[in-house]
Design a protein around this motif. Sequence first.
Motif, short mmCIF file in Angstrom:
data_model
loop_
_atom_site.label_atom_id
_atom_site.label_comp_id
_atom_site.label_asym_id
_atom_site.label_seq_id
_atom_site.Cartn_x
_atom_site.Cartn_y
_atom_site.Cartn_z
N ALA A 20 0.84 -1.21 0.00
CA ALA A 20 0.00 0.00 0.00
C ALA A 20 0.87 1.26 0.00
O ALA A 20 0.62 2.22 -0.74
N LEU A 21 1.95 1.21 0.77
CA LEU A 21 2.84 2.39 0.83
C LEU A 21 3.54 2.60 -0.50
O LEU A 21 3.69 3.73 -0.97
N SER A 22 3.91 1.50 -1.18
CA SER A 22 4.59 1.66 -2.48
C SER A 22 3.65 2.27 -3.51
O SER A 22 4.06 3.08 -4.35
N ILE A 23 2.38 1.93 -3.45
CA ILE A 23 1.39 2.51 -4.36
C ILE A 23 1.21 4.00 -4.05
O ILE A 23 1.25 4.85 -4.94
N ALA A 24 1.07 4.30 -2.76
CA ALA A 24 0.85 5.69 -2.36
C ALA A 24 2.06 6.57 -2.71
O ALA A 24 1.91 7.69 -3.22
N LYS A 25 3.26 6.04 -2.48
CA LYS A 25 4.46 6.83 -2.80
C LYS A 25 4.56 7.09 -4.30
O LYS A 25 4.96 8.18 -4.74
N THR A 26 4.19 6.11 -5.09
CA THR A 26 4.24 6.29 -6.56
C THR A 26 3.26 7.36 -7.00
O THR A 26 3.59 8.25 -7.79
#
Length: 365
Positions: A282-288
């Motif tokens: 979820a964090l990798s999606i949000a950061k992208t």
Amino acid sequence: MRDTRPTGAVYPEGVRVFVINPGSTSTKLALFTVDASGAHPLERAELSHPQGQSAREDLAAREPLVRDLAAQWRPFDAIAARGGLVGPVRPGVYAVDDALTQVCLEAPHGYHPANLGAPLAQRLAAQYRVPAYVVDPPTVDEMAAVSRITGVPGIERRSRVHALNLRYVARRVAAARGLDWNEAVLAGAHLGGGSSAALFVRGRMIDATDALLGEGPFSANRAGTLPIHGVLRVVEKRGLEGARDVLARGSGFKGLVGTEDLREVEARLEDPKVRLVVEAYALSIAKTLAALAAHARPHAFFLTGGAARFSYAVERVRAHLNWMAPVEIVPGEFEMEALAHGAWRGYNGIEPVRHYGDEDGKARV
Ligand SMILES: Nc1ncnc2c1ncn2[C@@H]1O[C@H](COP(=O)(O)OP(=O)(O)O)[C@@H](O)[C@H]1O
Ligand SMILES: CCCC(=O)OP(=O)(O)O
């Protein structure tokens, strides 16, 4: 036998479109009737399977299903197929011709099961004597020049995303929020076997990730963005082909928790190790998405794709982002509708049909 050649006339009755969508973890097939009111499904089928090692292997595994259902669902007036990795192209409707089929099979720009769309469509088009189209291939590239530059001379970022679904859903989100598509700023992610994200500014996809051996969030079966030292270590350990294979098909959740089926991951959320991996996803999606928003403040973010049905994960993404802009969740994917509608536009002459390799198809780089 109705004259099936595209004309300028708009047929009053629905155009029947057979749709082929080969993905990394699924082959989706459908029959639609399309008219000015939209694409209306008549039949749908989906086969889940792991990705094969090559185009030939995947074609052999998938062609029988496609032929069987085409025989069951005929007659149809046209065929629509998801495009593959065909190099930088403009968005639009492309005729399935020898040039497009050849580049999909020979895969000079890389292989993904979506490459099978055009070859399968061309074979059926010859058998049923109807036109076939590809709509918005994954290598649609409208990136601004500044978005291509990396820190290494000669290495450019490239756009390889679920362009078909991202563009279709972006338009739907703009309409739902009362935004003019030509004024809207939207950042969205498609969460599927691969994860991809893109920024739409005034109707143009000006920045995007590369969902296959590129960058962006990790996914069901892919690595996503990696530190360079990690890439070098994988190549040293496995060799170039081994590294390609594990990073493109054996990473993400498949590598971290042993499955590429996020429904199984959802069922294992009580396991702290699994939950931590989901938090990282979820964090990798949000950061992208937040990074894409550096270009311009979005009116909204959106999440779509099969894994956007993973409610715990998408709510964690929303929690990371909703201080910046609203987050719309559009679960599933609308690739089938988008393909059918694109074929209808091409078939009826509503949208010009591009030809791969011609000037009108090449991306403005
Ligand atoms: N209800 C669901 N809950 C969680 N994950 C789901 C759900 N439905 C599909 N998925 C996941 O979505 C991914 C497939 O995404 P999709 O876009 O449908 O296919 P593909 O990427 O193969 O084209 C798989 O990892 C699958 O497990
Ligand atoms: C290369 C972008 C398309 C993609 O990754 O599709 P799947 O999610 O079906 O593998």
